[in-house]
Every structure is written in structure tokens, then in C-alpha cells.
Design a protein around this motif. Structure first.
Motif, PDB file in Angstrom:
ATOM      1  N   TYR A   1     -36.139 -11.493  -4.785  1.00  0.00           N
ATOM      2  CA  TYR A   1     -35.708 -11.036  -6.197  1.00  0.00           C
ATOM      3  C   TYR A   1     -36.006  -9.747  -6.489  1.00  0.00           C
ATOM      4  O   TYR A   1     -35.856  -9.072  -7.700  1.00  0.00           O
ATOM      5  CB  TYR A   1     -36.389 -11.970  -7.278  1.00  0.00           C
ATOM      6  CG  TYR A   1     -35.991 -13.573  -7.211  1.00  0.00           C
ATOM      7  CD1 TYR A   1     -34.482 -13.759  -7.613  1.00  0.00           C
ATOM      8  CD2 TYR A   1     -36.793 -14.242  -7.075  1.00  0.00           C
ATOM      9  CE1 TYR A   1     -34.144 -15.133  -7.561  1.00  0.00           C
ATOM     10  CE2 TYR A   1     -36.693 -15.529  -6.959  1.00  0.00           C
ATOM     11  CZ  TYR A   1     -35.162 -16.100  -7.156  1.00  0.00           C
ATOM     12  OH  TYR A   1     -34.822 -17.300  -7.197  1.00  0.00           O
ATOM     13  N   THR A   2     -36.420  -8.944  -5.738  1.00  0.00           N
ATOM     14  CA  THR A   2     -36.993  -7.510  -5.670  1.00  0.00           C
ATOM     15  C   THR A   2     -35.635  -6.771  -6.310  1.00  0.00           C
ATOM     16  O   THR A   2     -36.047  -5.893  -7.297  1.00  0.00           O
ATOM     17  CB  THR A   2     -37.537  -6.807  -4.468  1.00  0.00           C
ATOM     18  OG1 THR A   2     -38.506  -7.732  -3.864  1.00  0.00           O
ATOM     19  CG2 THR A   2     -37.912  -5.490  -4.736  1.00  0.00           C
ATOM     20  N   ALA A   3     -34.621  -6.659  -5.705  1.00  0.00           N
ATOM     21  CA  ALA A   3     -33.521  -5.588  -6.153  1.00  0.00           C
ATOM     22  C   ALA A   3     -33.154  -6.043  -7.690  1.00  0.00           C
ATOM     23  O   ALA A   3     -32.775  -5.225  -8.499  1.00  0.00           O
ATOM     24  CB  ALA A   3     -32.485  -5.790  -4.952  1.00  0.00           C
ATOM     25  N   ILE A   4     -33.027  -7.313  -7.739  1.00  0.00           N
ATOM     26  CA  ILE A   4     -32.660  -7.652  -9.198  1.00  0.00           C
ATOM     27  C   ILE A   4     -33.677  -7.432 -10.360  1.00  0.00           C
ATOM     28  O   ILE A   4     -33.291  -6.737 -11.371  1.00  0.00           O
ATOM     29  CB  ILE A   4     -32.398  -9.350  -9.236  1.00  0.00           C
ATOM     30  CG1 ILE A   4     -31.106  -9.803  -8.216  1.00  0.00           C
ATOM     31  CG2 ILE A   4     -32.530 -10.093 -10.675  1.00  0.00           C
ATOM     32  CD1 ILE A   4     -30.788 -11.347  -8.371  1.00  0.00           C
ATOM     33  N   LEU A   5     -34.909  -7.544 -10.009  1.00  0.00           N
ATOM     34  CA  LEU A   5     -35.808  -7.122 -10.762  1.00  0.00           C
ATOM     35  C   LEU A   5     -35.773  -5.420 -11.094  1.00  0.00           C
ATOM     36  O   LEU A   5     -35.911  -5.193 -12.251  1.00  0.00           O
ATOM     37  CB  LEU A   5     -37.225  -7.383 -10.418  1.00  0.00           C
ATOM     38  CG  LEU A   5     -37.620  -8.982 -10.388  1.00  0.00           C
ATOM     39  CD1 LEU A   5     -39.185  -9.068 -10.181  1.00  0.00           C
ATOM     40  CD2 LEU A   5     -37.392  -9.500 -11.553  1.00  0.00           C
ATOM     41  N   GLU A   6     -35.577  -4.947 -10.050  1.00  0.00           N
ATOM     42  CA  GLU A   6     -35.321  -3.320 -10.340  1.00  0.00           C
ATOM     43  C   GLU A   6     -34.232  -2.882 -11.085  1.00  0.00           C
ATOM     44  O   GLU A   6     -34.172  -2.090 -12.008  1.00  0.00           O
ATOM     45  CB  GLU A   6     -35.263  -2.726  -8.811  1.00  0.00           C
ATOM     46  CG  GLU A   6     -36.673  -2.611  -8.238  1.00  0.00           C
ATOM     47  CD  GLU A   6     -36.501  -2.230  -6.785  1.00  0.00           C
ATOM     48  OE1 GLU A   6     -35.342  -1.942  -6.215  1.00  0.00           O
ATOM     49  OE2 GLU A   6     -37.623  -2.069  -6.131  1.00  0.00           O
ATOM     50  N   ASP A   7     -32.868  -3.721 -10.663  1.00  0.00           N
ATOM     51  CA  ASP A   7     -31.815  -3.375 -11.697  1.00  0.00           C
ATOM     52  C   ASP A   7     -32.002  -3.996 -13.165  1.00  0.00           C
ATOM     53  O   ASP A   7     -31.777  -3.266 -14.166  1.00  0.00           O
ATOM     54  CB  ASP A   7     -30.892  -4.289 -11.078  1.00  0.00           C
ATOM     55  CG  ASP A   7     -29.502  -4.118 -11.867  1.00  0.00           C
ATOM     56  OD1 ASP A   7     -29.322  -3.422 -12.631  1.00  0.00           O
ATOM     57  OD2 ASP A   7     -28.431  -5.090 -11.357  1.00  0.00           O
ATOM     58  N   ILE A   8     -32.694  -4.916 -13.391  1.00  0.00           N
ATOM     59  CA  ILE A   8     -33.020  -5.367 -14.571  1.00  0.00           C
ATOM     60  C   ILE A   8     -34.010  -4.463 -15.462  1.00  0.00           C
ATOM     61  O   ILE A   8     -33.647  -3.919 -16.645  1.00  0.00           O
ATOM     62  CB  ILE A   8     -33.808  -6.802 -14.866  1.00  0.00           C
ATOM     63  CG1 ILE A   8     -33.021  -7.926 -14.273  1.00  0.00           C
ATOM     64  CG2 ILE A   8     -34.539  -7.194 -16.134  1.00  0.00           C
ATOM     65  CD1 ILE A   8     -33.512  -8.980 -13.911  1.00  0.00           C
ATOM     66  N   TYR A   9     -34.981  -3.911 -14.689  1.00  0.00           N
ATOM     67  CA  TYR A   9     -35.843  -2.928 -15.262  1.00  0.00           C
ATOM     68  C   TYR A   9     -35.091  -1.757 -15.841  1.00  0.00           C
ATOM     69  O   TYR A   9     -35.237  -1.113 -16.949  1.00  0.00           O
ATOM     70  CB  TYR A   9     -36.917  -2.464 -14.308  1.00  0.00           C
ATOM     71  CG  TYR A   9     -38.418  -1.783 -15.021  1.00  0.00           C
ATOM     72  CD1 TYR A   9     -38.254  -1.707 -16.389  1.00  0.00           C
ATOM     73  CD2 TYR A   9     -39.244  -1.079 -14.128  1.00  0.00           C
ATOM     74  CE1 TYR A   9     -39.273  -0.838 -16.947  1.00  0.00           C
ATOM     75  CE2 TYR A   9     -40.168  -0.510 -14.891  1.00  0.00           C
ATOM     76  CZ  TYR A   9     -40.358  -0.302 -16.203  1.00  0.00           C
ATOM     77  OH  TYR A   9     -41.299   0.235 -16.589  1.00  0.00           O
ATOM     78  N   HIS A  10     -34.214  -1.424 -15.072  1.00  0.00           N
ATOM     79  CA  HIS A  10     -33.255   0.018 -15.216  1.00  0.00           C
ATOM     80  C   HIS A  10     -32.460  -0.378 -16.447  1.00  0.00           C
ATOM     81  O   HIS A  10     -32.144   0.554 -17.415  1.00  0.00           O
ATOM     82  CB  HIS A  10     -32.425   0.388 -13.749  1.00  0.00           C
ATOM     83  CG  HIS A  10     -31.433   1.291 -14.041  1.00  0.00           C
ATOM     84  ND1 HIS A  10     -31.987   2.682 -14.002  1.00  0.00           N
ATOM     85  CD2 HIS A  10     -30.199   1.264 -14.651  1.00  0.00           C
ATOM     86  CE1 HIS A  10     -30.830   3.370 -14.400  1.00  0.00           C
ATOM     87  NE2 HIS A  10     -29.734   2.751 -14.359  1.00  0.00           N
TER      88      HIS A  10
END
Lengths: 304, 304, 304, 304
Positions: free
Chosen positions: C3-12
Motif C-alpha cells: 500500500y506504500t504508493a497508495i498512501l503517498e498518493d493519498i497524503y498528496h
């Protein structure tokens, strides 16, 4: 006692208030009245009449008609009324459905819309034509045959009075109407559309100040204790959700309408009617309430 | 007027009703009183006293104390009271929290528990010791130094009165108490625990029938219009959720308590107190209400 | 799944929203937190942890503690809980007293304050020291001994939490607390003051995604069907008066707190915790709700 | 998976419950159905059908029709729906007017009567003939042209459904109906009178389990996320004032009707319909609820 000077003083004092109220927007036909209208009439039980301003001009009596309809129902049913209607202040808006749901279709009192619909239903069950019979009754009370409904107002209210239609159907769903909701609603709306002047209203209600009898011919309309009952109901339930404030400031049994009229009674003395179209946030005539407050202050007469 | 025969007639008529009421179970200390107690006292403003039955026996006045606390608050704050308390009938139970939540912590009137807690808070803010000051005030009103709190009743109520504790904290959460909830509650509970007889209560309230003055020495307690205000509040808010029924049947401003007492006032004439512990479903003395109804019927005296 | 990339996308995506919420003013000690804080952690039942932002920073978990207290009560009382608490959404504010009065002191569900007070009362009755026992329980669930109450927050809440005091006394007045209101309130306030990070909260709740067992040692916390029950209660009652909107947008069982945390569970997959202090008008974290909505949209994982 | 044995087991277990429910008395035409009727049908998205008992017998689907009407409104208006209807559980009875008054005519969700009246109003505004268009829609969803309204049921409901008439007028008074109350009511009552079998209902709702598409021809009825939204609304608002209890026990999105039907959906798997006329106090089929509870327990399939 001669109230002429007091009425003049009152008119002078309330004039600046006439534009501060809000004319009702619930009935389109009533929305275009001039806010500067003001009339007041005192009819004593010994036959004296005092008036000022637009006291002879007809206006839409609206909920004041509930007093006369209740009187008819008391004639027809006596205390049986109270099996279908309460006699407590509602603590809520005059057209609220909330209390009606919590209390299973028993309106809190005969002066909120739901209660008056049940009163109208009773009249229909006894007399059939509730429009005609109330009009005949008013003609007797006022000794004035020319009083009539304002059919434009009635029509306007029917076109827009969806909340009253909701109330009628809601009452029917609880089994507290015996006639069809549309029939009850039609008669009720006509009663509200009665067009009368302050002078006519004050005269029509002298029986409440006179132990239930018409002063000019001693005819008994209702028993003396029934007149007291109606006065007590006006005091505790007659002025929407501000009965406490009204009793505090004015100290007389009274019934108001969204047309801007207020009818008040001093037992054994007089009835008084005031009219000014601008309403306060509680739905009572703003200048009319002030006029009655001044009247009881200046005369020193109130029930308290 | 001599009321002796009327009081005897009333006592005779209500005796069969004494066992039909329900003694309060909200305060354990009050639960064991005999339901057969009945007293009634009329104190006229010209100094005559009429009494019957247990009129000289002390009982727990409970909510009747709210009249005296309100009088003190009106002395201290005048019309500022009404920024923190309404003056409308509640349409709900005397200890309901519902209305308080919907109306953001402004109690509907000073005669429901929430309103009386705010009144007590005002007294504390002005005078500090609200227990002592109310007692002093009662001593003056009654011209009787021996009246005191019943500390067993106060203790009993504190142990079990969780709903009042909820009300006090709820009011505080809305910012409508300036003092600590526990302090307000303590003073309020003591006020309710006042132990007085019908004779003492009738005497203590003559200022309400006498334009705000003590009849025996003409001392002004409150202004004449303030006395009228309190009378109007008793009529519209004084008998729990049956003010309409009470006004209909009795027709006098009145304040009742769960101890079975009812205090009523006829302006310019007298004050009257009745006591019978059995309550009707509205929380007012069952036989006491009937006794007052008979009193206004037999004397023909009421405000309507 | 990573889920790393998804979390980064969300934070953005949520960064612009961080300042749009309103930080709670109900607890003074929480009022000074930076609105720019944002953390999110996903703990899968097979042992993977994904995190972003301030996921390791401790915050006040407030009402999220109700999930753990309920779990304890289910261990202790099983289905007996439901004789004293309902399991329906309230349709009103989380701290309303209205429903409690209409429904005679039975709170609608264990996730409103009144329900959690009854849950706390049950824990006290069984275990005595409800503060200590909940802390021990959290230590076991998180496998982390350093978690503790924030006594400043607890003190701040006690000084200002008059509505909770009202609720506790109100429940007691209905007989739905067995212990003293002050004791129940004290323990409840401490539970709310628990200070935990997103990572710790996600880890502490994996038993709800894992059929009631701790994933790392297979220890049974509650039965599998009980874990399902708690998930269903979170979905229907976990996010104040916006459960429908939350289910519509996010589609996961969840419990939020006024500290800005939201804990959500995907059965058989993971638990996820997000934290952002700014709240939306319903009292749920504004950016946190959006982050979870993005999470279920981007992963395509939800219960619906 | 073959559900035949599980359905047989369920039928065996619920038989003793069939007489324990209460057949609706709100619609006279439905009052004479045999309480011993029981049918259940499971339609998987891969085309398998399992059924037992009276699964092929038509019954009055009543409020289950609200799911199909909502689907049409979402097709027509998308998220604009939510400006006129909320999506929160009501916490009150399905036909309550109280919440509607407090929340100014915005129904809490599309599955209470008030909300469905607004949905019907939207359909009329777009398509004119709301009776015909819903019937056409059902024919497409079920791939079965013979489904029709039961005009006797519709007539019976119109004669007695005064509370729905009250709701329609009440909504109109708040400006939340664009068409005449009588027209909206007429279409709404017909929708409720749809006569369908468990098999037909299960088949008609497979689009909700299949990402918005008809499984047999891949036709898109609504977008995949809209299907999720409807499922979430069924879970939080679909079973009257017992959504929490239903989610707790059954754990599937569902919509019930007073005719005794319950439709439930397991996303990506199947839809299931059960029918048994006896209702529990919440207004959901008593044996039907138990049958679904057994189904999710025995299959181990639920959303939690």
C-alpha cells in the motif's frame, strides 16, 4: 369608565411600532396589506363602545375564529370535547406535527390548528354544513348580518396551506377525524377567512365578558362556567407559543390571528379588539400586543 | 366574607378523594406520610384567617419554594432574569431535559426545576449563602422565625436526586450557571425542603395578593407590577404540565409541590393554601386541586 | 499487496484539506494541536505495516477507546450487554440527552457517550479498577507496554465536561448505572484520554480483522462472531450522526474520535488508522474521512 | 457453491417461528394472507438459482420497491439526489413526521416513506408517468414482462393511507415536492403495490451484487460505485429502526417491506430474497430475518 383618552394615548404611542412587525407570508392574499393599518375597539358589557383608528375596517380574522368555533362545539358536545382535544399549552409552534405524533393524534388544545380541525370535525358531524352554521352563529353574536367569508383568502389558503392538509390527514390517520380530511379542511379554511372589523369582533365576543349571555338581549349563548372555561383557555393557550409572555405583559385572556388581530376579554367588564398587520416573531401582532399592554397598564385593569 | 362554612363543606366533599392520589416516590423521606392528611387555609389581605383540618401542620413545600426564590431573584435582578430563563409553559414534564437541549440551555420558565436552578444560581451570585438568605426572606414574609429546612428531606433528595444533578450539569454545559453545579444543587435542594404549614404558606404569600406589600406593615417586597407578573407566571406555568386544566377548573394563579401542597392567589383578595399528599398523574395534589376547584365554584371568585 | 504508493498518493491529495477542518473546542487541552498533522497506518493481518506522515506520533484517541471498552464488556458480559444498551444508530448528536429521555435511560448504542458510560459501569462492576484494566488490555492488544493515559487531557475534560456529568447522572436516575456517577465518569474520561499513534491503533485492532484473534500469537481476544458484531456496530453506529454518509463514501466499519483519529477495519485483510485533527461538521476528521474514501477507492477494497 | 441443503435446513428451523410474527394491519388488503407462507430464493451472479417453499409465489413487495425507485433516481439525477434527501438512518419510525419537522422537510434517507416520496417526485419530474416507467424498469431488471401492480392493494392503501398523505403534504409545505402531493402519492402507492415473487426479486436485484450490471447480458444499469452506494444505504437505512440489530445479526445490506419480504445482497456473490408475512415489532419479517441470520451463519458469508 370612558376609554377615549386612553385609546388616543395608545394610538400615539404605538404608531412608531407599526412598521416593525412582519406581515404574514403564509397566505399570499394577506401579504399586500398596508402595515400602517391600526384599529382598536372596546365594547363594554353595559353597551358602551370606544374605538380609534381603523377600528371599522374589516380584516381577515384567521385564528380568532377558533374562539367562535370552540363555543359552538361546547354548545354541541359539552365536556365530551375533551376526550378528543387536550387543554394544555403546546410549548411548540401553532402548526407543529411533532407533539401530535408523540401524543397519538390528540391535539394539545383547541386553539392550535390541529385542535381547531377536530373542533370543525365535531361541528360537521352535528350540523353538516359547518361553513353556513358558523356564519349564522357569528351573525347572531354580532347582531350584524353582513359579515361574510372572504373567498379569495380562503382560496389562497387552500392553494398554499399544505401544512394544514398534512395536519388533517395526520389527524385522520390517528382516527381523530370522523369526516373526510378535505371536507374538514375546507370548512376550517373558510372559518379562518372570516372578514370582520375590530368593532364587530369586540361586539361578537361580549358574551365571554358577560357570563355567556348577549348583553343586549340577555340571550344565553353558553353557561356562565363555560364562558369562564373559554377565557381560561384563551389565557393559557390563545397566543401561540408566547402565552406566558402575553399573560405577563397584558394579563388578559386573548386570542390572536396571523391577520394581525387580537381579541381580549376582561370578565365582567368588556371585550377589546386590536388590529395591526405586522407580527412579532411569535406570530402575534407586534403593535397590537403593545397596545393591549398599554391598555391594561393605563387602566390598571387585568385579571392579575 | 367569612369562608368558614365553605371550608367545612369542601373538607366534607374531598374526604373520599384523599386515598385516590399517589404519594410521591421521588423522595424516599416523603413516601411515608399519611394520605389522610388534609389542611386548607385562607389568608385575606385585610387580615382574616380561615382554616380547616391539618392547616397548622408542617409539610415539605418542595416546588412551592420556587415562588419565593423567584421573588428574591426579581428583587435582585429585575427583568434581567429573562435573559437566562423563559416565561412560557413547557408542555413537558417538570424535570425534562429534552426542551433544555432543543432550546440551548434556556429553561422555559422559573417554575420547572431547570429554571429554579438558574434562579438559585442568581441568588448565590448576589448573596453568596442562598440557603440562609431564602430562610431569612421566608421569616420576613411569614413574620414567623421558627420556619426551617427539613434536613432529612434535603439529605434524602440529595442521595436520590440524580435527575436534578443531571439538570444542573446540563445547564452548566450550556454556560447558564455561573456557580458550581454542586453548590447550586445543594441550595436548591434545601429550598425545596422547607417545612411549612398551610397557614404559614398562605400568610407568606399575601404580598402577591396585595400589590407586592406585606399587608400588616405595608412593607414593599416587590413592585405592584412585579407581583402581577409572578401571578401571571403561576397561572401559565405553576402546575406542571396541567396548567391549562388547572386554569380551566380552578381559575386562580397557583404553584404546587410534590409534597402535596398548592398555593393559590386571588389578586386584591386573599391567598389560599391547601395540602393533601396524594398526587394526581400530573403531579398536583388530587384532593387539593378538587378543594380549590370547589372553593372558586362555591365562592364564585376566580380571575376569569 | 503493497500500500506504500497508495498512501503517498493519498497524503498528496489530502494535504490541501488539512486546514479546512475545525479542531475540537470541547476539550481545552486538545485545542492547540497543529492542524497540519496527518498520519496514516495500515496493519495487515499477515503482519505487514504501511505508514505515512505522522503515523508514529501519539494523539488523544478519545471515542476510539469505546471500541476497546466494548470489547472488554463483551468478554465480561456477552450478550447481556444488550439488556442495558441498544444497538441502533442514534439519529442525533453523540452527546444528546433527548433520546435517552424518550427511551427511558437505555442508550441507543455503545458508541455514543451514554452507551460508553454504561459499558464503563459494567467494567467497574466486574473488575473494580476500570482505568487499570483497560490500560492492561490495550497493552496486550498492541503488544506495547508504553501506552498510557494523558492525565492533562483527562483533567481538562473533567473540568469542562459538564454534559458528560449530566449524562452520567441522568443514566443513574434511570437506574442504568450500578456504580456512583462520579466513579464511572472518572474512568470513562481516562479511557478517552488514551494517547496512541496510528501505528499503535492499527496494530491494537487487528483482532477485529482477524476473527477475534491476535495475528502474531493466535491468542483469542473474543469469538469470531463477536468480532463480526463489533464490526457491524462500527459500521452502523461508529461515526456519530454521519454513519450513512461514511458508509456511502468509505464503506468500512470505523470508529472516530474528536481528537481527529479514525480507526477502520477490513475483515480478513487489515485494520487502518488515520489521524488529522481538523473535524468536519459531523465531528469526524475531515481529511481523515477523505483519506479513507481515497483508500477504498484506490484499492477497490470495501465491504460493499 | 450449492445452497440447496442450507435452504432446506433453514426452512426446517424457521417453521416454528412462522406464527409468531404479526401480519401488518396498515393495509387492509394485506391483512388476510396466511402466516404460514414462507419462501426463499438465492440468485448468484454466475446464474445459479436456489429456492425453497413458496419462493415462486407473488406477494406485495411494498417498501422493497424503494430500492428500484432509488436506482432510477440515481440514473436520472446522480448525486443531486442528496440535496433533497439525506443518507442517514432515522432513529425513528419509518413514517414519522417528527424528524421531518425538525430537519425542515429533508427526509433522513430514501428508504423511509418521506424519502421515497421525494424520490418518486424526482421520477415524475423527469419522466412524467412514474407508474409506467418503474414497471418498465422492473421488467428489464427481472427480464420478466408479466410483473404488474396489484391495483386492489394500491386502492386499499389509498383509502387508508392518511399518514402518507400527511407526509406528502408536509413535504410540499417545505417546498420539497415539485409535483402535486396527490400525484406523487398515487405513483408512490402503486410502486409499493408491486406484486413479485422471491425468485423475481432476487433476480431483479442481481445488478447490486454485480457492480451495477445485469449478469446475463452485461448491460449497465448503474455505475459500479453507485451499486456500492445503494448497498451501503441498504445496510445503514434499509430495515426501519432496527438497522443496527439487523447488521449485527445478518450482516448483509438489505431492504424489507411490510408485506413480509426482505431483499439482501452479498456483493460479488448473490442476491437473496426471503418472504414470510409475520412481522417483528420493528416491522421486518420475523421468520425472514431469522432465515437470513441462519443463512449468513451457515454459509459463513457476510460483509463483516
Amino acid at each position: 369608565m370612558n376609554y377615549t383618552a386612553i385609546l388616543e394615548d395608545i394610538y400615539h404611542q404605538v404608531k412608531p411600532l407599526l412598521t416593525q412587525g412582519q406581515i404574514t407570508d403564509t397566505i399570499p392574499e394577506l401579504a399586500h396589506i398596508s402595515p400602517l393599518k391600526f384599529g382598536m375597539a372596546v365594547q363594554t358589557i353595559d353597551g358602551s363602545l370606544f374605538q380609534i383608528g381603523d377600528a371599522a375596517e374589516k380584516f381577515s380574522i384567521q385564528s380568532i375564529s377558533k374562539v367562535f368555533a370552540l363555543t359552538m362545539a361546547m354548545q354541541l358536545e359539552g365536556d365530551n370535547i375533551w376526550t378528543r382535544i387536550g387543554r394544555e399549552p403546546s410549548g411548540t409552534a401553532f402548526n407543529s406535527l411533532v407533539q401530535l405524533e408523540y401524543e397519538n393524534g390528540i391535539p394539545r388544545n383547541p386553539f392550535i390548528n390541529a385542535g381547531a380541525l377536530v373542533v370543525t370535525d365535531m361541528i360537521i358531524s352535528h350540523l353538516g354544513d359547518a361553513r353556513r352554521s358558523l356564519l349564522d352563529f357569528i351573525h347572531k353574536l354580532s347582531d350584524e348580518q353582513g359579515i361574510d367569508y372572504d373567498h379569495d383568502v380562503a382560496h389562497s389558503e387552500r392553494e398554499t396551506g399544505f401544512r394544514n392538509a398534512a395536519l388533517a390527514n395526520f389527524l385522520k390517520s390517528f382516527g381523530n377525524l370522523n369526516n373526510a380530511p378535505a371536507d374538514v379542511l375546507g370548512a376550517y379554511i373558510h372559518h379562518c377567512s372570516l372578514s370582520m372589523s375590530c368593532v364587530e369582533l369586540a361586539r361578537s365576543s361580549t358574551y365571554l365578558a358577560n357570563g355567556g349571555k348577549l348583553p343586549w338581549n340577555d340571550e344565553t349563548i353558553i353557561a356562565a362556567n363555560q364562558a369562564k372555561y373559554i377565557n381560561s383557555l384563551m389565557l393559557t393557550c390563545g397566543t401561540y407559543d408566547s402565552v406566558g409572555d402575553f399573560a405577563y405583559r397584558v394579563g388578559l385572556p386573548a386570542k390572536s390571528g396571523v391577520g394581525g388581530g387580537i381579541l381580549a376579554v376582561m370578565p365582567n367588564e368588556f371585550s377589546v379588539c386590536v388590529w395591526s398587520p405586522g407580527l412579532n416573531p411569535s406570530g402575534n401582532s407586534l403593535a397590537g400586543t403593545k397596545a393591549l399592554e398599554l391598555f391594561t397598564t393605563l387602566t390598571g385593569i387585568s385579571v392579575f
